[in-house]
Write a protein that holds these residues in place. Structure first.
Motif, PDB file in Angstrom:
ATOM      1  N   GLN A  40      -6.431   1.291  -3.966  1.00 34.57           N
ATOM      2  CA  GLN A  40      -4.956   0.839  -4.118  1.00 34.57           C
ATOM      3  C   GLN A  40      -4.919  -0.705  -4.361  1.00 34.57           C
ATOM      4  O   GLN A  40      -4.145  -1.179  -5.376  1.00 34.57           O
ATOM      5  N   TYR A  41      -5.734  -1.544  -3.596  1.00 32.88           N
ATOM      6  CA  TYR A  41      -5.481  -3.160  -3.383  1.00 32.88           C
ATOM      7  C   TYR A  41      -6.081  -3.332  -4.992  1.00 32.88           C
ATOM      8  O   TYR A  41      -5.302  -4.230  -5.432  1.00 32.88           O
ATOM      9  N   VAL A  74      -1.697   7.526  -3.784  1.00 32.60           N
ATOM     10  CA  VAL A  74      -2.300   7.241  -2.928  1.00 32.60           C
ATOM     11  C   VAL A  74      -1.836   7.601  -1.349  1.00 32.60           C
ATOM     12  O   VAL A  74      -2.653   7.755  -0.466  1.00 32.60           O
ATOM     13  N   THR A  75      -0.600   7.404  -1.444  1.00 28.56           N
ATOM     14  CA  THR A  75       0.101   7.772  -0.244  1.00 28.56           C
ATOM     15  C   THR A  75      -0.193   9.453   0.209  1.00 28.56           C
ATOM     16  O   THR A  75      -0.619   9.613   1.265  1.00 28.56           O
ATOM     17  N   THR A  97       0.734  -1.307  -0.042  1.00 26.90           N
ATOM     18  CA  THR A  97       0.140  -0.062   0.129  1.00 26.90           C
ATOM     19  C   THR A  97       0.891   1.216  -0.097  1.00 26.90           C
ATOM     20  O   THR A  97       0.546   2.109  -0.452  1.00 26.90           O
ATOM     21  N   ASP A 135       1.112   4.799  -6.807  1.00 29.29           N
ATOM     22  CA  ASP A 135       1.305   4.506  -5.555  1.00 29.29           C
ATOM     23  C   ASP A 135       1.650   5.816  -4.582  1.00 29.29           C
ATOM     24  O   ASP A 135       0.855   6.114  -3.512  1.00 29.29           O
ATOM     25  N   THR A 176      -3.627  -2.640  -7.697  1.00 29.09           N
ATOM     26  CA  THR A 176      -2.639  -3.508  -7.643  1.00 29.09           C
ATOM     27  C   THR A 176      -2.859  -4.740  -8.196  1.00 29.09           C
ATOM     28  O   THR A 176      -2.290  -5.637  -8.813  1.00 29.09           O
TER      29      THR A 176
END
Length: 168
Positions: free
Chosen positions: A83-84, A50-51, A39, A47, A87
């Motif tokens: 995010q999951y 999202v962070t 994550t 990524d 990915t």
């Protein structure tokens, strides 16, 4: 103009920030532990987004009284689930992966810049040389390869040469 409200409004706001902040932080840590290391891996631009979004959400929950802790928790879960999902699909579908991920770009090879790639990636020679120097190169001629990675970092392979600094 009343300047007092700029520095202190009331104790209720401070107590709310402390309590909600501690709980929101604990929830975020819990959610990140459950979701796994990927994550926050920052392996590509998505990524990183999202962070940053998770941090922005935490900030909003901390400072905006109009956002309840439950709403913040829902936002954390939504971002982590998205995010999951991205990915998960990226690993299983090359076509989907190409849609959401950028490919690394070769910026320099065998001591010369790849001008077309640098223009396409909007990287200047000065920026590239800064990355080269950080990796131990003194000159572009010392660079075997320079790659702009999909996460925005620049990887540099430096030629190992035993030359004195004054021979240039």
């Amino acid at each position: 103009m009343d300047w007092s409200g700029m520095f202190f409004q009331d104790w209720q706001g401070i107590v709310r920030t402390i309590i909600v902040g501690a709980l929101a932080y604990a929830l975020l840590v819990l959610f990140l532990r459950v979701s796994g290391k990927r994550t926050l891996a920052k392996l590509n631009a998505f990524d990183l987004v999202v962070t940053v979004a998770l941090g922005s959400t935490l900030s909003a929950v901390l400072l905006q009284e109009s956002i309840a802790l439950g709403e913040g928790a829902a936002a954390f879960v939504l971002l982590i689930l998205l995010q999951y999902s991205v990915t998960f699909l990226s690993v299983r579908s090359a076509r989907f992966a190409r849609l959401v991920r950028s490919e690394p770009a070769l910026l320099a090879r065998d001591g010369r810049f790849c001008s077309g790639a640098m223009v396409a990636e909007r990287i200047t020679e000065d920026e590239a040389m800064s990355a080269a120097r950080a990796s131990g190169a003194r000159d572009i001629r010392d660079v075997d390869f320079m790659i702009l990675e999909s996460d925005g970092t620049i990887s540099v392979g430096v030629t190992e040469r035993d030359r004195p600094l004054t021979d240039r």
